[in-house]
Write a protein that holds these residues in place. Sequence first.
Motif, mmCIF file in Angstrom:
data_model
loop_
_atom_site.group_PDB
_atom_site.id
_atom_site.type_symbol
_atom_site.label_atom_id
_atom_site.label_comp_id
_atom_site.label_asym_id
_atom_site.label_seq_id
_atom_site.Cartn_x
_atom_site.Cartn_y
_atom_site.Cartn_z
ATOM 1 N N THR A 295 0.868 -1.190 0.000
ATOM 2 C CA THR A 295 0.000 0.000 0.000
ATOM 3 C C THR A 295 0.894 1.227 0.000
ATOM 4 O OG1 THR A 295 -1.658 -1.217 1.284
ATOM 5 C CG2 THR A 295 -1.909 1.184 1.165
ATOM 6 N N PRO A 296 1.327 1.661 -1.186
ATOM 7 C CA PRO A 296 2.189 2.847 -1.240
ATOM 8 C C PRO A 296 1.474 4.047 -0.627
ATOM 9 C CG PRO A 296 1.956 1.842 -3.421
ATOM 10 C CD PRO A 296 0.971 1.155 -2.522
ATOM 11 N N MET A 297 2.245 4.961 -0.074
ATOM 12 C CA MET A 297 1.640 6.196 0.433
ATOM 13 C C MET A 297 2.564 7.361 0.110
ATOM 14 S SD MET A 297 0.067 7.273 4.115
ATOM 15 C CE MET A 297 1.556 7.320 5.071
ATOM 16 N N ILE A 298 1.975 8.438 -0.359
ATOM 17 C CA ILE A 298 2.696 9.694 -0.579
ATOM 18 C C ILE A 298 1.915 10.760 0.165
ATOM 19 C CG2 ILE A 298 3.465 11.397 -2.295
ATOM 20 C CD1 ILE A 298 3.607 9.074 -4.343
ATOM 21 N N VAL A 299 2.605 11.572 0.955
ATOM 22 C CA VAL A 299 1.919 12.603 1.732
ATOM 23 C C VAL A 299 2.202 13.960 1.104
ATOM 24 C CG1 VAL A 299 3.812 12.792 3.399
ATOM 25 C CG2 VAL A 299 1.516 13.486 4.062
ATOM 26 N N GLN A 300 1.202 14.852 1.156
ATOM 27 C CA GLN A 300 1.290 16.145 0.473
ATOM 28 C C GLN A 300 0.740 17.239 1.361
ATOM 29 O OE1 GLN A 300 -1.752 16.559 -2.546
ATOM 30 N NE2 GLN A 300 -2.973 14.908 -1.661
ATOM 31 N N SER A 301 1.254 18.451 1.152
ATOM 32 C CA SER A 301 0.691 19.627 1.813
ATOM 33 C C SER A 301 1.161 20.885 1.092
ATOM 34 C CB SER A 301 1.113 19.691 3.287
ATOM 35 O OG SER A 301 0.435 20.755 3.942
ATOM 36 N N PHE A 302 0.319 21.923 1.159
ATOM 37 C CA PHE A 302 0.743 23.253 0.703
ATOM 38 C C PHE A 302 1.615 23.913 1.769
ATOM 39 C CE2 PHE A 302 -3.161 22.886 -1.899
ATOM 40 C CZ PHE A 302 -2.722 23.384 -3.118
ATOM 41 N N ASP A 303 1.551 23.405 2.987
ATOM 42 C CA ASP A 303 2.208 24.044 4.118
ATOM 43 C C ASP A 303 3.656 23.533 4.236
ATOM 44 O OD1 ASP A 303 2.071 25.748 6.477
ATOM 45 O OD2 ASP A 303 2.227 23.880 7.615
ATOM 46 N N GLU A 304 4.606 24.372 3.834
ATOM 47 C CA GLU A 304 5.998 23.909 3.782
ATOM 48 C C GLU A 304 6.542 23.448 5.140
ATOM 49 O OE1 GLU A 304 8.579 26.193 1.261
ATOM 50 O OE2 GLU A 304 10.343 25.625 2.426
ATOM 51 N N THR B 26 5.025 21.985 7.400
ATOM 52 C CA THR B 26 4.471 20.636 7.622
ATOM 53 C C THR B 26 5.279 19.590 6.862
ATOM 54 O OG1 THR B 26 2.233 21.365 8.126
ATOM 55 C CG2 THR B 26 2.448 19.199 7.120
ATOM 56 N N VAL B 27 5.588 19.879 5.596
ATOM 57 C CA VAL B 27 6.343 18.906 4.790
ATOM 58 C C VAL B 27 7.750 18.734 5.370
ATOM 59 C CG1 VAL B 27 7.110 18.283 2.472
ATOM 60 C CG2 VAL B 27 4.967 19.524 2.768
ATOM 61 N N ARG B 28 8.337 19.840 5.821
ATOM 62 C CA ARG B 28 9.672 19.747 6.441
ATOM 63 C C ARG B 28 9.617 18.885 7.706
ATOM 64 N NH1 ARG B 28 13.752 23.226 4.785
ATOM 65 N NH2 ARG B 28 13.137 24.792 3.234
ATOM 66 N N ARG B 29 8.550 19.051 8.502
ATOM 67 C CA ARG B 29 8.426 18.251 9.735
ATOM 68 C C ARG B 29 8.222 16.764 9.407
ATOM 69 N NH1 ARG B 29 3.806 19.139 14.403
ATOM 70 N NH2 ARG B 29 4.129 17.126 15.439
ATOM 71 N N ARG C 55 14.219 19.981 -2.676
ATOM 72 C CA ARG C 55 14.683 18.582 -2.672
ATOM 73 C C ARG C 55 15.290 18.183 -1.325
ATOM 74 N NH1 ARG C 55 14.325 14.217 -2.346
ATOM 75 N NH2 ARG C 55 15.405 12.512 -3.397
ATOM 76 N N THR C 56 15.671 19.152 -0.509
ATOM 77 C CA THR C 56 16.260 18.804 0.792
ATOM 78 C C THR C 56 15.213 18.255 1.767
ATOM 79 O OG1 THR C 56 15.972 21.042 1.701
ATOM 80 C CG2 THR C 56 18.065 20.567 0.561
ATOM 81 N N PHE C 57 13.918 18.463 1.482
ATOM 82 C CA PHE C 57 12.892 17.956 2.392
ATOM 83 C C PHE C 57 11.721 17.267 1.692
ATOM 84 C CE2 PHE C 57 11.791 22.345 1.384
ATOM 85 C CZ PHE C 57 10.438 22.286 1.124
ATOM 86 N N ALA C 58 11.674 17.324 0.362
ATOM 87 C CA ALA C 58 10.551 16.707 -0.365
ATOM 88 C C ALA C 58 11.074 15.875 -1.535
ATOM 89 C CB ALA C 58 9.588 17.779 -0.879
#
Length: 311
Positions: free
Chosen positions: A194-203, A205-208, A239-242
């Motif tokens: 079950t692959p999962m990719i997580v997304q957000s507009f909130d940078e 959040t993505v860094r965390r 690319r350093t966090f996503a």
Amino acid sequence: MTNSAALRVTWPVVTALATVWLPLAAAGPAKTLIAHRGASGQAPEHSRAAYELAMAQGADFVEQDLAVTKDGVLICLHDDTLERTSNVAEVFPDRFTREAIIRQPGRHWLANDFTVDELRRLDTGRWFGTRFAGQRIVTFQEAIDLVRSKPGTGLYPELKSPPLYTGRGVDMVGLFVAQVKKNALDAPASLKTTPMIVQSFDEPTVRRLAQELPSVPRVLLLGQFESGGMTQARLRDIRTFADGIGPEKRLIAAQPDVVANAHAAGLTVTAWTFAAKSLEGHASVRSEMAHFLDDLGIDALFTNDPDQFPR
Ligand code: G3P
Ligand code: CA
């Protein structure tokens, strides 16, 4: 066996392999279909019906936009509020928010003001069509269980509005991380089936998430590029966090070299949103998707119409 005999035996095999391989190689890497809010062109967004239809139509991933209830349950809901996609105004007429959180005019019923048991009383299907009457809110856990029932199909959660919840003392990212870990969705064995990719507009959040769920691929959503366009330096920073960027499709049409630049930086490109009901300058949503995938070279896209995805 002489060399010439070996050749005589080998060539038919090579020819047969080439028959299979060359068209595949010419087609390039497989492109990814994400069902946007489920098959939301044909069923109410984020309903069980929309998710099941997306899975039946062969979506690689089913998207879940996430909100948090008053009692801390992650639910699948695009807006921060309930009135567009449910009968909340009928069921709870006096429970609209008095806070000035939502800027649009009119009354708004915040999902975060209701417990999940209260939300289960809402009809989340009738607004889309009477044949969907009786659909209920889908929790993230219910979405996980549903998508996991079809190995090979993936989850694509979006953390919507984390700052709104932070302002109310709710750690949305913490709730999400806990639920992912409780379900072992970040374990390699799970990511395989079950692959999962997580997304957000909130940078932030993505860094965390890069720190707290490092094994789960992350996409930074982009509603606009900086003035002057997306630079290679900014892409290298992302690319350093996503693992990928998720630009609105018109940004890519306006700056097509962003795809090659993102790839050069090691990022995937996933565009949104392709919908038969909101076509822009194309004969069909299928041809619009084909243009972005094949001509502009994006890797993946979100569509309301998974059955129109050009495989
Ligand atoms: O998450 C990708 C795309 O869905 C972003 O737009 O507003 O539909 O969540 P939105
Ligand atoms: Ca979304």
